[in-house]
Design a protein around this motif. Structure first.
Motif, PDB file in Angstrom:
ATOM      1  N   ILE A  39      -8.141  34.435  30.086  1.00  0.00           N
ATOM      2  CA  ILE A  39      -7.173  33.468  30.588  1.00  0.00           C
ATOM      3  C   ILE A  39      -7.228  33.494  32.111  1.00  0.00           C
ATOM      4  N   VAL A  40      -7.336  32.324  32.714  1.00  0.00           N
ATOM      5  CA  VAL A  40      -7.413  32.218  34.174  1.00  0.00           C
ATOM      6  C   VAL A  40      -6.239  31.364  34.646  1.00  0.00           C
ATOM      7  N   LEU A  41      -5.375  31.953  35.449  1.00  0.00           N
ATOM      8  CA  LEU A  41      -4.170  31.281  35.910  1.00  0.00           C
ATOM      9  C   LEU A  41      -4.334  30.781  37.338  1.00  0.00           C
ATOM     10  N   THR A  42      -3.705  29.644  37.622  1.00  0.00           N
ATOM     11  CA  THR A  42      -3.650  29.123  38.983  1.00  0.00           C
ATOM     12  C   THR A  42      -2.373  28.301  39.114  1.00  0.00           C
ATOM     13  N   GLY A  43      -2.118  27.782  40.294  1.00  0.00           N
ATOM     14  CA  GLY A  43      -0.913  26.993  40.519  1.00  0.00           C
ATOM     15  C   GLY A  43       0.241  27.838  41.032  1.00  0.00           C
ATOM     16  N   VAL A  44       1.283  27.165  41.471  1.00  0.00           N
ATOM     17  CA  VAL A  44       2.412  27.856  42.099  1.00  0.00           C
ATOM     18  C   VAL A  44       3.114  28.801  41.131  1.00  0.00           C
ATOM     19  N   GLY A  45       3.090  28.491  39.835  1.00  0.00           N
ATOM     20  CA  GLY A  45       3.773  29.324  38.868  1.00  0.00           C
ATOM     21  C   GLY A  45       3.022  30.573  38.473  1.00  0.00           C
ATOM     22  N   ALA A  46       1.757  30.679  38.876  1.00  0.00           N
ATOM     23  CA  ALA A  46       0.963  31.854  38.502  1.00  0.00           C
ATOM     24  C   ALA A  46       1.542  33.133  39.095  1.00  0.00           C
TER      25      ALA A  46
END
Length: 276
Positions: free
Chosen positions: A61-68
């Motif tokens: 799983i690769v997370l990005t964005g302000v919520g990461a």
């Protein structure tokens, strides 16, 4: 099956994309939630169920964005990593557009302007608070409506002649480079009987033209002639006409790639593959 999930946790929505080991997109999903963690887990559960997958089918799983930033550990004990949002957006935009280099405008809750070039680090040029959040806030007050899908449909029925002042309204003989139908002042000709649809159309036009003007300045700072537009705002019906006007005025080539809404999530997954 072993897929990589790129997940972009934004300010108001979460986008999730499945990629195979060659980087090909398997499927995509977008969900809305106010809380980033709820949005993340809701999107993940919906994606797995909708694609008949289970946790062992997920390789990473690769997370990005302000919520990461709200996620501090592995998700369901699956290998989990993060990619910064600017890098993911730039990589995704180039991959989807087939460009070697370009200015990238990510039109989300606000708008980020990036310089992306194959094989080099993505550079953040500047940012603007004008974006989908602006559109939602304005329309909440103007037409008592803030959901993007509702605003989109309403604005398509509006008439800008009841809202905006055009160059033709104020100039008898405008410069040859200026089409008389172009906007001279957003909301500068607001009619007393302007309908809700007219007001929504005016708000959309204001936001898109503000973003367009900044893309021109971004291109001038990089000596660039190509802009890749990404984000949910690219689905607005008025986008094509607005940026065609900027193209005619300034000679800049605008590209709205297929899957532009999911560019950042796709880019996150691709970054993970590249690092491996």
């Amino acid at each position: 099956m072993s897929i990589i999930l790129g997940i972009d946790i934004g300010g108001t929505t979460t986008k999730i994309v499945g990629l195979d080991r060659s980087g090909e997109v398997c499927s995509m999903l977008r969900v809305r939630a106010e809380d980033p963690v709820t949005s993340l887990y809701g999107a993940l559960g919906s994606y797995l169920a909708g694609n008949h997958l289970s946790l062992p089918d997920v390789g990473r799983i690769v997370l990005t964005g302000v919520g990461a930033s709200y996620v501090e550990s592995n998700i369901y004990d699956l290998p989990t990593c993060k990619v910064d949002e600017f890098t993911a957006s730039g990589v995704g935009a180039l991959a989807l557009s087939g460009q070697e280099r370009a200015v990238v405008a990510t039109m989300g809750t606000g708008t980020a302007f990036l310089w992306a070039e194959q094989g080099k680090a993505v550079r953040h040029l500047c940012g603007s608070g004008i974006g989908g959040g602006t559109l939602g806030g304005l329309c909440r007050k103007l037409v008592d409506m803030e959901r993007f899908g509702q605003i989109k449909k309403l604005a398509e029925q509006g008439d800008l002649r009841h809202v905006d002042l055009t160059i033709g309204d104020i100039a008898r003989n405008p410069a040859e480079t200026l089409d008389p139908s172009l906007t001279a002042a957003n909301f500068g000709n607001l009619a007393e009987d302007a309908s809700a649809a007219d007001l929504a159309a005016g708000a959309v036009n204001l936001v898109l033209q503000a973003i367009g003007t900044m893309t021109v300045l971004a291109c001038q700072s990089c000596q660039a002639e190509t802009v890749v537009l990404t984000g949910a705002m690219t689905t607005l019906s008025q986008v094509q006409e607005n940026f065609e006007n900027f193209e005619r005025l300034y000679g800049i080539h605008y590209i709205i790639p297929e899957r532009a809404t999911f560019a950042t999530a796709i880019g996150a997954g691709l970054c993970s593959l590249q690092e491996k």
